[in-house]
Design a protein around this motif. Structure first.
Motif, PDB file in Angstrom:
ATOM      1  N   ALA A  48       5.609 -16.433 -33.750  1.00  0.00           N
ATOM      2  CA  ALA A  48       4.375 -16.909 -34.019  1.00  0.00           C
ATOM      3  C   ALA A  48       3.576 -16.342 -33.978  1.00  0.00           C
ATOM      4  CB  ALA A  48       4.288 -16.073 -31.871  1.00  0.00           C
ATOM      5  N   LEU A  49       2.224 -17.282 -34.418  1.00  0.00           N
ATOM      6  CA  LEU A  49       1.177 -17.301 -35.289  1.00  0.00           C
ATOM      7  C   LEU A  49       0.419 -18.693 -35.152  1.00  0.00           C
ATOM      8  CD1 LEU A  49       3.657 -17.601 -38.908  1.00  0.00           C
ATOM      9  CD2 LEU A  49       2.232 -15.842 -38.191  1.00  0.00           C
ATOM     10  N   ALA A  50      -0.814 -17.329 -34.405  1.00  0.00           N
ATOM     11  CA  ALA A  50      -1.806 -18.316 -33.624  1.00  0.00           C
ATOM     12  C   ALA A  50      -2.545 -19.190 -34.329  1.00  0.00           C
ATOM     13  CB  ALA A  50      -2.514 -17.407 -33.268  1.00  0.00           C
ATOM     14  N   ARG A  51      -3.710 -19.955 -34.083  1.00  0.00           N
ATOM     15  CA  ARG A  51      -4.000 -21.257 -34.409  1.00  0.00           C
ATOM     16  C   ARG A  51      -5.042 -21.595 -34.230  1.00  0.00           C
ATOM     17  NH1 ARG A  51      -1.251 -19.854 -38.187  1.00  0.00           N
ATOM     18  NH2 ARG A  51       0.146 -20.142 -39.377  1.00  0.00           N
ATOM     19  N   PHE A  52      -6.255 -21.589 -35.109  1.00  0.00           N
ATOM     20  CA  PHE A  52      -7.306 -21.459 -34.001  1.00  0.00           C
ATOM     21  C   PHE A  52      -8.477 -22.591 -34.978  1.00  0.00           C
ATOM     22  CE2 PHE A  52      -6.387 -17.204 -34.532  1.00  0.00           C
ATOM     23  CZ  PHE A  52      -6.363 -16.354 -32.786  1.00  0.00           C
TER      24      PHE A  52
END
Length: 423
Positions: A48-52
């Motif tokens: 899982a990788l956060a994207r902002f």
């Protein structure tokens, strides 16, 4: 200030706005990247990788920049927890996918230095979203933590609950192999610098193999990160990598857009290439070893026609000695060198130094593998594993075996051969 930027249209972008939108409104997304096993021909998990994004413009924000900003404003714990919950929530919504995959997520380990450990927040969130601890892999970048005791207590507490622990960026300049041994993680994620260009670099291959052996000793799987080419994937698998991740298998994307079946088909194709390459390399290794064994026995025949004090005079006259053979020397059955070291091939013109010097008459070889194993195992012939030669500084293997000189004196003939990738 670094937290403010202007777009070409003149709209101001502010990291304060991004952080507030993230923490107060949950206005960001979780993307997922496949983690595969070539040997199992499977997609085994996702990270899982956060994207902002900047509110208003929608322009992407670097996660590293936002976490650095959060660090400076004492909001990193809140940001880390928000990212974690978003990952769990999104993963749990795709129940058909989630049931068959491991979920890897990054834990901001720097918070452990602030006394944040064992709060149970991760466990509570996993339970809330109906996930199972044994399917969750907590990735830790140990270099971000100064308090080793806190790090160890954190890892042990979650391991007891069934969570898996991965150590990130192993092999990078700042990583500590001592901490690997102490933490004994379930997965070692090797930094890209370890295997970049590894197919043509014998020294990198040995470093990789050493990390694989260490992983095996502590019960950890090896995961190669940032795989971009099929050559890197196949080479990593051949050297012992259990798992892989990178753009070759798919870019991070929304979970519902991740085609697990397509990933598996791609991996199955790579598995066939791995099997073909592995079989070819095995045949090549056997052929190469047989070639040097044949050469070794030919040299033994030359020794049998030579007086001890003439050792080496006839070797240099042999026209078909491969350039990979660096040196030849003889030992008594007691392990003492009884001939000069004859330098051959490409190594004959090398400039010498005091660290790497050919052994001289009378040198003691009793503790060298090529002597000790030959005599202990009571063999007539032995081949060592690759090692750094103290005679030349090259990565080599030594072929050793029993022969007899023209004087009727028994001798252990030793032949140092440069170790090349795939040998």
């Amino acid at each position: 200030m670094r937290n403010i930027a202007s777009t070409p249209s003149g709209v101001t972008e502010n990291l304060y706005d991004v952080l507030n939108a993230t923490l107060e409104e949950g206005a960001f997304s979780a993307h997922f990247q496949p983690i595969v096993s070539i040997k199992q021909m499977a997609c085994v998990g996702v990270e899982a990788l956060a994207r902002f994004r900047f509110p208003g413009t929608g322009r992407n924000v670097s996660p590293a920049d936002l976490f650095e900003f959060a660090h400076r404003h004492n909001k990193v714990l809140e940001l880390d927890r928000a990212c974690r919950r978003k990952a769990f929530e999104t993963f749990a919504q795709q129940r058909g996918t989630a049931d068959q995959l491991l979920l890897f997520f990054n834990f901001e380990a720097a918070v452990l230095d602030r006394g944040v450990q064992g709060s149970g927040v991760i466990s509570q969130a996993v339970c809330e979203y109906g996930l199972k601890p044994e399917t969750i892999v907590i990735e830790i970048n140990e270099s971000a933590v100064e308090d080793l005791g806190s790090l160890l207590r954190f890892a042990n507490a979650y391991r007891k609950q069934g969570f898996l622990i991965a150590m990130d960026d192993v092999g990078k300049a700042h990583s500590s192999l001592q901490r690997v041994a102490i933490l004994k993680p379930d997965v070692l994620k090797l930094d890209r610098s370890i295997f970049q260009g590894i197919a043509q670099d014998g020294y990198k291959q040995e470093i990789f193999r050493a990390l694989v052996r260490m992983g095996q000793k502590i019960g950890a799987l090896i995961l190669s990160e940032a795989i971009e080419t099929e050559e890197e994937a196949v080479s990593s698998a051949l050297l012992g990598s259990d798992l892989m991740q990178g753009y070759l298998f798919g870019q991070p994307r929304e979970l519902e857009l991740l085609d697990v079946q397509a990933v598996r088909q791609h991996v199955a194709g790579l598995s066939e290439k791995y099997a073909t390459k592995s079989a070819s390399m095995s045949k090549q290794r056997q052929s190469t070893v047989r070639h040097f064994v044949t050469m070794f026995h030919q040299l033994c025949q030359v020794v049998g026609q030579t007086h001890l004090d003439q050792f080496g005079h006839d070797f240099s006259l042999m026209p078909d000695i491969p350039p990979q053979i660096e040196s030849l020397y003889g030992l008594t059955l007691g392990g003492m060198q009884n001939t000069p070291t004859v330098i051959l091939g490409a190594d004959s013109g090398r400039v010498r130094n005091k660290l790497y010097e050919p052994a001289q008459l009378g040198a003691n070889h009793k503790l060298k593998e090529y002597y000790l194993s030959l005599m202990t195992l009571k063999k007539d012939f032995f081949i060592t594993d690759p090692y750094i030669s103290l005679a030349t500084g090259s990565l080599c293997r030594t072929f050793s075996g029993l022969c007899t000189t023209k004087d009727g004196k028994p001798m252990i003939l030793c032949m140092d051969v440069i170790h090349e990738p795939g040998m």
